[in-house]
Design an enzyme around this catalytic site. Structure first.
Site, short mmCIF file in Angstrom:
data_model
loop_
_atom_site.label_atom_id
_atom_site.label_comp_id
_atom_site.label_asym_id
_atom_site.label_seq_id
_atom_site.Cartn_x
_atom_site.Cartn_y
_atom_site.Cartn_z
N SER A 98 -50.55 64.38 -61.52
CA SER A 98 -50.54 65.21 -62.72
C SER A 98 -49.91 64.44 -63.88
O SER A 98 -49.41 63.32 -63.71
CB SER A 98 -49.74 66.50 -62.48
OG SER A 98 -48.37 66.21 -62.34
N LYS A 99 -49.93 65.06 -65.06
CA LYS A 99 -49.36 64.42 -66.25
C LYS A 99 -47.90 64.06 -66.04
O LYS A 99 -47.40 63.08 -66.60
CB LYS A 99 -49.48 65.36 -67.45
CG LYS A 99 -50.91 65.60 -67.92
CD LYS A 99 -50.93 66.51 -69.13
CE LYS A 99 -52.36 66.77 -69.60
NZ LYS A 99 -52.38 67.67 -70.78
N ARG A 100 -47.20 64.85 -65.26
CA ARG A 100 -45.77 64.61 -65.04
C ARG A 100 -45.50 63.29 -64.33
O ARG A 100 -44.40 62.75 -64.40
CB ARG A 100 -45.16 65.76 -64.24
CG ARG A 100 -45.12 67.08 -64.99
CD ARG A 100 -44.37 68.14 -64.19
NE ARG A 100 -45.02 68.41 -62.92
CZ ARG A 100 -46.03 69.27 -62.76
NH1 ARG A 100 -46.50 69.92 -63.81
NH2 ARG A 100 -46.57 69.48 -61.58
#
Length: 441
Positions: free
Chosen positions: A213-215
């Site tokens: 994910s973006k994280r």
């Protein structure tokens, strides 16, 4: 295999091109190229709340950087356009009418839903195998909405319509879409059309085994361009996320990937995104890259730092010299800038450790005198002379190499000293030695 293989990549322009999306695009592109077919780019932009203007450009730029070209799509055209869903409403109206006529739609609070026939759906997936879906329970498989109360279209419906209209033969997409497939098959059946071949790719997970994910950082393809990865290396690594050529081979050119690739070789297991391995593969491609291609990729990074390198002919030997040291293209300016200016900065740590070491400047002065008398300014001759001087004054090679390097470049690390001195040229090297002796005396 159909007479013409047609694959597609259908991202939503919601911000940036994700690593997973790029992998999906790559597999579709490779498969179409391998079979002499067509690769179509289609933008699923019906959800105006999530679309951003930069999202369209991010998709185009990311694919172009990787070298993935589309045969039909935005900015290219084709016989089955428009290729943005926001421009295809009249086509959806036509198919909506067909479903309405077939009596499989009903209205509920202003929205239109598709009435599931509640029959089992069997999908023969090239990657996942034969999968049977029990559609009988409306609690777990409710009737799907195909048109919202505000008149906007829902993904499932327009996705199927576009694949039909664009004559897509193979739907190759992420495994997160596998649960959508029985709904899509129901629509195909209601329209009396044979579904395409499905191949659902394994998920890409982070090092902790969770969906990337973006994280996690590094999920945007644009990040790798900015950091100076080379497209050949990134494309190679993306291809290995769920597919293997066999034989423990990892560093591959696109032509090799295309030759070896097939859907049946895609793993059923989820892929782990390993940034260290991506970095290593990138490095191997830089090492194997032809100088002309390396120069082409290096120029934007050099020009962004406003390095006045003179002519292409002057730049080429410098890049040839430092190429084996480069791990990321963004490092190139620091490795090249001192070749093209006399105003380079001396690294303070190098000055302290090397030039201020006992007798370092005295040794440099002796070497300067020996180099001044030389007529043959080649790397081989420079090395021989330095070794002679070291033997005459009774010091180690490092006792001369390190001061000479810092005097010529301002740094204690760099390419081969003798080749660096050869490329700089005699007059510039001697001038830099003089400057160093005066500056740090």
């Amino acid at each position: 295999m159909p007479s013409e293989v047609r694959t597609r990549f259908a991202p939503s322009p919601t911000g940036y091109l994700h690593v997973g999306g790029a992998r999906t695009a790559l597999f579709n592109w490779i498969f179409s190229r391998k079979h002499g077919g067509k690769f179509i780019l289609r933008l699923e932009d019906t959800d105006k709340r999530r679309n951003v203007a930069e999202g369209y450009k991010a998709v185009y730029d990311g694919l172009c950087w990787l070298g993935i070209s589309w045969d039909e799509g935005p900015e290219t055209g084709g016989s089955f356009g428009p290729y943005c869903q926001s421009q295809r409403s009249s086509i959806y109206e036509s198919y909506f009418g067909r479903l309405e006529k077939a009596g499989v739609l009903y209205e509920e609070k202003g929205a239109f839903r598709f009435r599931s026939p509640r029959a089992p759906i069997v999908v023969e997936d090239v990657v996942c195998g034969r999968i049977s879906f029990d559609m009988s329970n409306p609690l777990t498989h409710p009737d799907m909405t195909i048109r919202r109360s505000d008149g906007s279209w829902v993904f499932h419906f327009v996705n199927v319509v576009d694949d039909i209209e664009m004559k897509i033969t193979h739907v190759i997409r992420g495994e997160d879409h596998l649960s959508n497939t029985p709904k899509h098959v129901e629509l195909y059946q209601a329209l009396g059309i044979t579904p395409p071949t499905f191949a659902h790719l394994p998920l890409i997970l982070n090092q902790e085994g969770k969906k990337l994910s973006k994280r996690d950082g590094g999920t945007s393809i644009a990040t790798y361009f900015t950091q100076g990865y080379v497209p050949e290396g990134m494309l190679n690594y993306l291809a290995l996320l769920g597919w293997s050529p066999g034989g423990n081979r990892e560093v591959l050119s696109f032509s090799e990937i295309q030759t070896l690739f097939d859907l049946e070789s895609i793993s059923r297991r989820n892929a782990i995104f390993d940034l260290d391995k991506c970095f290593w593969i990138n490095r191997q491609h830089i090492l194997q890259m032809k100088l002309e291609r390396f120069t082409e990729l290096a120029l934007p990074f050099i020009e962004r730092r406003s390095i006045e390198y003179g002519s292409y002919e002057e730049l080429l030997p410098v890049l040839a010299l430092i190429k084996e040291k480069i791990k990321l293209l963004c490092d190139i300016p620091d490795w090249t800038s001192y070749f093209f200016t006399e105003e380079f900065i001396f690294d303070p740590d190098s000055v302290e450790k090397v030039l201020y070491a006992p007798n370092a400047l005295d040794r440099l002065k002796v070497l300067q005198k020996a180099y001044t008398a030389m007529e043959n300014w080649s790397a081989a001759a420079l090395e021989v002379k330095l070794r002679e001087v070291a033997a005459e004054i009774g010091c180690s090679l490092g006792g001369l190499v390190h001061p000479a390097r810092v005097a010529a470049s301002g740094r204690s690390v760099g390419p081969s000293l003798y080749h660096m001195l050869e490329v700089l040229g005699k007059s510039r090297v001697l001038m830099r030695f003089t400057r160093t002796l005066q500056k740090f005396a």
